[in-house]
Design a protein around this motif. Sequence first.
Motif, PDB file in Angstrom:
ATOM      1  N   SER A   1      10.687   3.469  -6.429  1.00  0.00           N
ATOM      2  CA  SER A   1       9.232   3.578  -6.479  1.00  0.00           C
ATOM      3  C   SER A   1       8.866   5.052  -6.407  1.00  0.00           C
ATOM      4  O   SER A   1       9.681   5.874  -5.996  1.00  0.00           O
TER       5      SER A   1
ATOM      6  N   TRP B   1       6.934   6.945  -4.528  1.00  0.00           N
ATOM      7  CA  TRP B   1       6.949   7.595  -3.227  1.00  0.00           C
ATOM      8  C   TRP B   1       7.221   6.551  -2.168  1.00  0.00           C
ATOM      9  O   TRP B   1       7.262   5.365  -2.459  1.00  0.00           O
ATOM     10  N   GLN B   2       7.403   7.001  -0.930  1.00  0.00           N
ATOM     11  CA  GLN B   2       7.857   6.100   0.110  1.00  0.00           C
ATOM     12  C   GLN B   2       6.893   4.942   0.315  1.00  0.00           C
ATOM     13  O   GLN B   2       7.282   3.813   0.462  1.00  0.00           O
ATOM     14  N   GLY B   3       5.619   5.229   0.350  1.00  0.00           N
ATOM     15  CA  GLY B   3       4.652   4.162   0.538  1.00  0.00           C
ATOM     16  C   GLY B   3       4.238   3.503  -0.752  1.00  0.00           C
ATOM     17  O   GLY B   3       3.453   2.563  -0.749  1.00  0.00           O
ATOM     18  N   GLY B   4       4.755   4.008  -1.853  1.00  0.00           N
ATOM     19  CA  GLY B   4       4.400   3.454  -3.150  1.00  0.00           C
ATOM     20  C   GLY B   4       4.674   1.980  -3.187  1.00  0.00           C
ATOM     21  O   GLY B   4       5.747   1.527  -2.834  1.00  0.00           O
ATOM     22  N   ASN B   5       3.707   1.191  -3.623  1.00  0.00           N
ATOM     23  CA  ASN B   5       3.831  -0.229  -3.351  1.00  0.00           C
ATOM     24  C   ASN B   5       4.761  -0.983  -4.286  1.00  0.00           C
ATOM     25  O   ASN B   5       5.587  -1.762  -3.836  1.00  0.00           O
TER      26      ASN B   5
END
Lengths: 114, 113
Positions: free
Chosen positions: B94, B96-100
């Motif tokens: 994904s 980025w890390q928080g990318g869902n």
Amino acid sequence: AQSVAQPEDQVNVAEGNPLTVKCTYSVSGNPYLFWYVQYPNRGLQFLLKYITGDNLVKGSYGFEAEFNKSQTSFHLKKPSALVSDSALYFCAVRVNTGGFKTIFGAGTRLFVKA
Amino acid sequence: KAGVTQTPRYLIKTRGQQVTLSCSPISGHRSVSWYQQTPGQGLQFLFEYFSETQRNKGNFPGRFSGRQFSNSRSEMNVSTLELGDSALYLCASSPWQGGNTIYFGEGSWLTVV
């Protein structure tokens, strides 16, 4: 504990009929919900997601899903099933437990009969 | 844009050996996660990496390890293989890390004999 449940191991439907694959979730906070499909010997393909906004989400291949907060459900639907829709479907929720991870349901195998 | 690439696609190992699986994420994606898929246990989260750091780990023994390189490519290693490690190992990336949304590769089929 945060979890996703797919109550049906298998769903059978005739081609041309509407289909529903059920999913319920248990998470703290606002859920990020997803549906993926897996064809034999392949990886998972993203179908659609709900993050916020309209409760009816439209995705790939004519699939849609309805987010219902009160029932904590996110059922996958298609108005008219195709034989080629036969596959394994996974519901998932993305959570932050001090680091992000995506939790998957057990999967529901969809059989569409011609 | 190329998808997530996993190598090797198929491999057979003997009990006690070790194995290394490789994953190249979608270009520009910086977060990589790994999953084990078996008929009995379904999809189980192994670990997730972002910026070369393990950010989250599932409930697997220490024989399972991974790392991420500066170009975001990732490897996972399983040491002292057991028969029960036979599975499809899936990598996902994904932005980025928080990318869902996470996007999966085709997986690496590991058979332990």
